[in-house]
Design an enzyme around this catalytic site. Structure first.
Site, mmCIF file in Angstrom:
data_model
loop_
_atom_site.group_PDB
_atom_site.id
_atom_site.type_symbol
_atom_site.label_atom_id
_atom_site.label_comp_id
_atom_site.label_asym_id
_atom_site.label_seq_id
_atom_site.Cartn_x
_atom_site.Cartn_y
_atom_site.Cartn_z
ATOM 1 C CE1 TYR A 197 -1.653 -0.018 -7.836
ATOM 2 C CE2 TYR A 197 -1.848 -1.450 -9.735
ATOM 3 C CZ TYR A 197 -1.159 -0.491 -9.028
ATOM 4 O OH TYR A 197 0.014 -0.028 -9.525
ATOM 5 C CD GLU A 198 -1.541 -4.141 -3.136
ATOM 6 O OE1 GLU A 198 -1.347 -5.014 -3.981
ATOM 7 O OE2 GLU A 198 -1.670 -4.407 -1.919
ATOM 8 N N GLY A 199 -6.428 -2.302 -2.261
ATOM 9 C CA GLY A 199 -7.439 -1.744 -1.364
ATOM 10 C C GLY A 199 -7.850 -0.385 -1.879
ATOM 11 N NE ARG A 203 -4.127 -1.967 1.744
ATOM 12 C CZ ARG A 203 -5.175 -2.295 2.480
ATOM 13 N NH1 ARG A 203 -5.265 -1.864 3.735
ATOM 14 N NH2 ARG A 203 -6.135 -3.039 1.993
#
Lengths: 562, 562
Positions: free
Chosen positions: A428-430, A288
């Protein structure tokens, strides 16, 4: 135009928000840091940057399950690994240089400014290294880490399935115990970055799957290491069956993967059964941060291109000019956009460096207490660094198109690619919405709220330099109040609806403090203007949005979408 | 998903901000208006919408100077013209239906929601009709207007040259008198929308060029009508030599044109020599409004797709839910984005309708005084409608991608196309920065400032309905103060730097008033929530940005971009 590695800005960020002077960085001199960043910048500018438009125009392609990366990709990746860049922050006991996250973040910005589609591959490998180093058995470590650290092999993260994106509780990929300690993996995964490609001799997939007897939901998910080629050299039962046709990052193959078409792919458990999500989160947290850094990277590149274009392009005349058309950089509206782009980019870079520094502290600080506090701070800052940096990446690349005018809309110019590439970052990545929920429901209350308080205390000191004591103290008390209100009932509709605007305002307050500190460090100049602009314009705007968001949330509660 | 023409929202906007009840609309009944909008909506949804992704994937292409539009384009354009849609607002004495701008704006939204790349062609034709009708000789009108109104022929605007984009003073395209009243045109133009294509049997180019004895700068520019095919059927000396490869609107051919390769293209003067810019501005003003409408159109389509997706997609669970994953529309952060998208789209639509209504008033009102005042109001509102609607189009289409998550980044989903298409809107027909300069340097002071005052007085009445009297009056006095400060020294660095944030805040105040009025008209429901949200969240955020922009401008003055 050529990419100019912003070496001095990166070093400044390391020294201010990154707290490069802290004792646990004593093993690395400023000269060494500078040499590394300069050298990385040279490689990025000379070797990687020329690939970026090539990868956009000649995307990764698939033929009979084989994925071919764009022209130049393979040889550049090979040379990049040979120069030791992949192992920069890798574990020293497996061939890495064990450099701190601060250095990794500095270099990651450079690779991604040069070509985000290219740099995604090692970014995923770094995550795999981390998860394996933290949770895998010694045998797995000894076998896989050296080649992942050298870059001879690359890694992937296999989370998403068509029905399970942000929400992994409905994950359906299956794992079966084979009795010999290994597992048989069956199922489909989508959106797998570099799930198949031709740059490495093996690909190490980390796959989330569910055992038949596992509890339902996210507590029944396990993590497996599933290599493309098994240790005996045979091809594992897995394949890439298609690539996505995406808005951006065309050079990066986004794969739909199938495991177990012929009975099952062989996998090895990482960590414990049903604890896969914990292992995944280890790598996800750092990932993140690094996605935030990708935001900084695209914003930096877009700003550089815009400044260069605005210096060249002549249109209209400005009031204080004698005759003829002025370079558009002299037009106040254009200059305002450039100042805003610079200020936001610097703010995001500082937030990312502060996060990296806290991660380093959590691993390297002397006392356990300091490590715990640093870990808490890293946890608080990570969603801010990810969401804020990626929001501004979209905004800054959009402004870059605006400054280029009609030329910005033409693909050959190159800024449009940055705009398209950047749009994945808030997802992306949350998604950024998930970062905001993470912030409000967990991070604000870390260490009984002390982590936030401490962080804001530093911010207030920073802000005071530029804004004066009364204003700095008012800003910090306003954001503290808002944070308190939201964290009181973190699961209420009101808090969840106001979470994103709060995140943005909190990020602006904290970044504003860092900006002021770094301006003080270099004693004025452009850096001070950027800090002042950010604190004078960006910060109050973000605060106004956050303050009104709570009232907005009340309207939401009765809003009946027709 | 299929496009749902927002017939009732368009009619509501016509009735509230569009003042459909005004006497000069007496020739058109509400039933007729509704029938026209419904019928246009049907054609847009059934015939045009299916072409949109086709045009994106199979762009207009060029071969040996001939441009082929995407599959389906030609026949749909033919049927669309045959149904009479091209002549909707065209002059009645040349075959048009002479309907008011209000109706044109309603229909323009529908065509552009269905496919902006397709709808651009008639949008340019409408501009050409307008310039010819207002400024050309009777002979030219009689010869060209009937076929432009029917759509058998299409029109273009040829302004931009490589060195002359926003700033036309450096225009180099040359015109020579041929002695018989016609002219010979030589030079190159770029960014010519539908400059060449296969949908019409002739293309009428309106070309800005300079006579050899013309004064320098913008006062030496003349406007010429240069048809692809001359009245005797021969091909004029002009050609399209290439198409641009653009970020979006792939179906719309953006042409680089060459005039006079073989001695000179034959052209006819429109209006007087050296007064070309005045003629061009006639068509540009309405074109600016219609570009704003394109923004509304893309925002509407993106919001529709997002609501539909958010109803289908299940991820995570919301607090008040029993078990299983919730549709993401129930997640507060997603619902907040949808409400914001709806509110911004409605606000932009109302601004555009109010502008259209003022244009109608300037032509149709009974007294000369009323026509003058309406003209002034249209002049004030046009830069707001253009810039605000196109800014929010970029934001709303970006939110649409965010709501779609990873799927939004995949081209097949279709929202990414809207995001790409939308990005040209803040640039063409005068960048939004230029709209802001126009606002601050000319429009705020129209009729000695009375136009602004009157408009804000109405806004205050509207805002009072939702925000109450004290707040409404505070908002209006704050924006008036800001406007006064900026218009005092409109050419100062400070005013020019703060112009864009002021434009946005002023647009929000005025649109907020319209939103409140239209909510009152339908007595609550979703429309009221949208009005309240807009006034509670969007408006104060835009105000904060505008208020801080003045201080920001001071920093700008000493900012030394390194």
């Amino acid at each position: 135009m050529t990419y100019q590695p912003p070496v001095s800005q990166i070093l400044l960020a390391m020294q201010s928000a990154g707290k490069f002077g802290a004792p646990h960085y004593a093993d690395l001199s400023l000269d060494d840091a500078q040499a590394i960043i300069s050298e990385a910048g040279r490689f990025a500018a000379e070797r990687i940057a020329p690939l970026n438009q090539v990868g956009d125009r000649l995307p990764a392609s698939i033929n009979d399950g084989k994925v071919t990366t764009p022209p130049g990709w393979r040889v550049t990746y090979r040379d990049w690994c040979a120069a030791g860049w992949n192992g920069l922050a890798g574990p020293a006991d497996h061939g890495g240089q064990g450099l701190p996250m601060l250095m990794a973040v500095g270099c990651t910005e450079l690779w991604n400014s040069a070509s985000m589609a290219f740099a995604l591959c090692p970014l995923l490998t770094a995550g795999a290294i981390e998860a394996i180093a933290a949770h895998a058995s010694q045998d797995l470590k000894d076998f896989y880490l050296p080649k992942l650290v050298s870059g001879e092999w690359t890694g992937t993260m296999n989370l998403t399935e068509p029905q399970a994106g942000s929400d992994l509780s409905d994950l359906r990929c299956r794992a079966e115990r084979l009795g010999d300690g290994t597992y048989s993996i069956t199922g489909s995964k989508i959106f797998i970055t570099y799930g198949e490609h031709d740059c490495a001799s093996n690909i190490v997939h980390l796959v989330l799957a569910r055992l038949a007897d596992a509890p339902a939901g996210t507590r029944g998910i396990s993590l497996f290491l599933v290599p493309k080629f098994l240790p005996d050299g045979t091809h594992n039962d897995l394949r890439c069956h298609s690539l996505e046709h995406k808005l951006g990052i065309h050079g990066s193959p986004t794969c739909a993967m199938t495991y177990g078409d012929n009975g099952g792919a062989k996998g090895w458990l990482i960590g414990e059964e049903n604890r896969g999500l914990n292992c995944m989160f280890t790598m996800m947290n750092n990932a993140r941060l690094l996605v935030g850094v990708q935001g900084v990277a695209l914003a930096e590149r877009a700003t550089q291109m815009s400044v260069a274009y605005a210096r060249e392009r002549r249109q209209g005349s400005v009031p204080d000019q004698r005759a003829g058309a002025s370079a558009i950089i002299r037009h106040p509206d254009v200059k305002r956009m450039l100042l805003e782009m610079r200020a936001k980019t610097a703010a995001a870079r500082l937030l990312c460096m502060a996060t990296a520094s806290s991660i380093d502290g959590s691993l390297r600080a002397k006392s356990a207490d300091d490590r715990r506090l640093a870990h808490a701070r890293a946890s608080l800052l990570t969603p801010l660094a990810k969401a804020y940096s990626t929001e501004i990446a979209v905004e800054v690349t959009s402004s870059a198109i605006q400054i280029h005018g009609g030329m910005g809309y033409i693909e050959e110019t190159g800024v449009a690619q940055l705009y398209r590439d950047a749009r994945i970052l808030p997802i992306y990545e949350g998604t950024n919405g998930i970062q905001a929920i993470d912030l409000v429901s967990r991070k604000l209350r870390l260490e009984d709220g002390e982590t936030l308080l401490d962080t804001l205390k530093s911010s207030q000191q920073g802000l005071t330099i530029v804004a004066g004591e009364p204003l700095a103290s008012r800003i910090v008390s306003e954001i503290s109040e808002l944070a308190k209100t939201l964290s009181k009932a973190p699961d209420s509709v009101q808090s969840l609806a106001a979470a994103m605007p709060l995140l943005r305002a909190l990020a602006a307050v904290i970044a504003g403090g860092y900006l002021a500190e770094s301006a003080a460090l270099v004693q004025g100049g452009a850096t001070e203007s950027e800090a002042r602009y950010f604190i004078t314009v960006e910060l109050p705007t973000a605060m106004a949005a956050a303050k009104s968001a709570l009232s907005g949330a009340e309207i939401l509660a009765t809003y009946n979408l027709q």
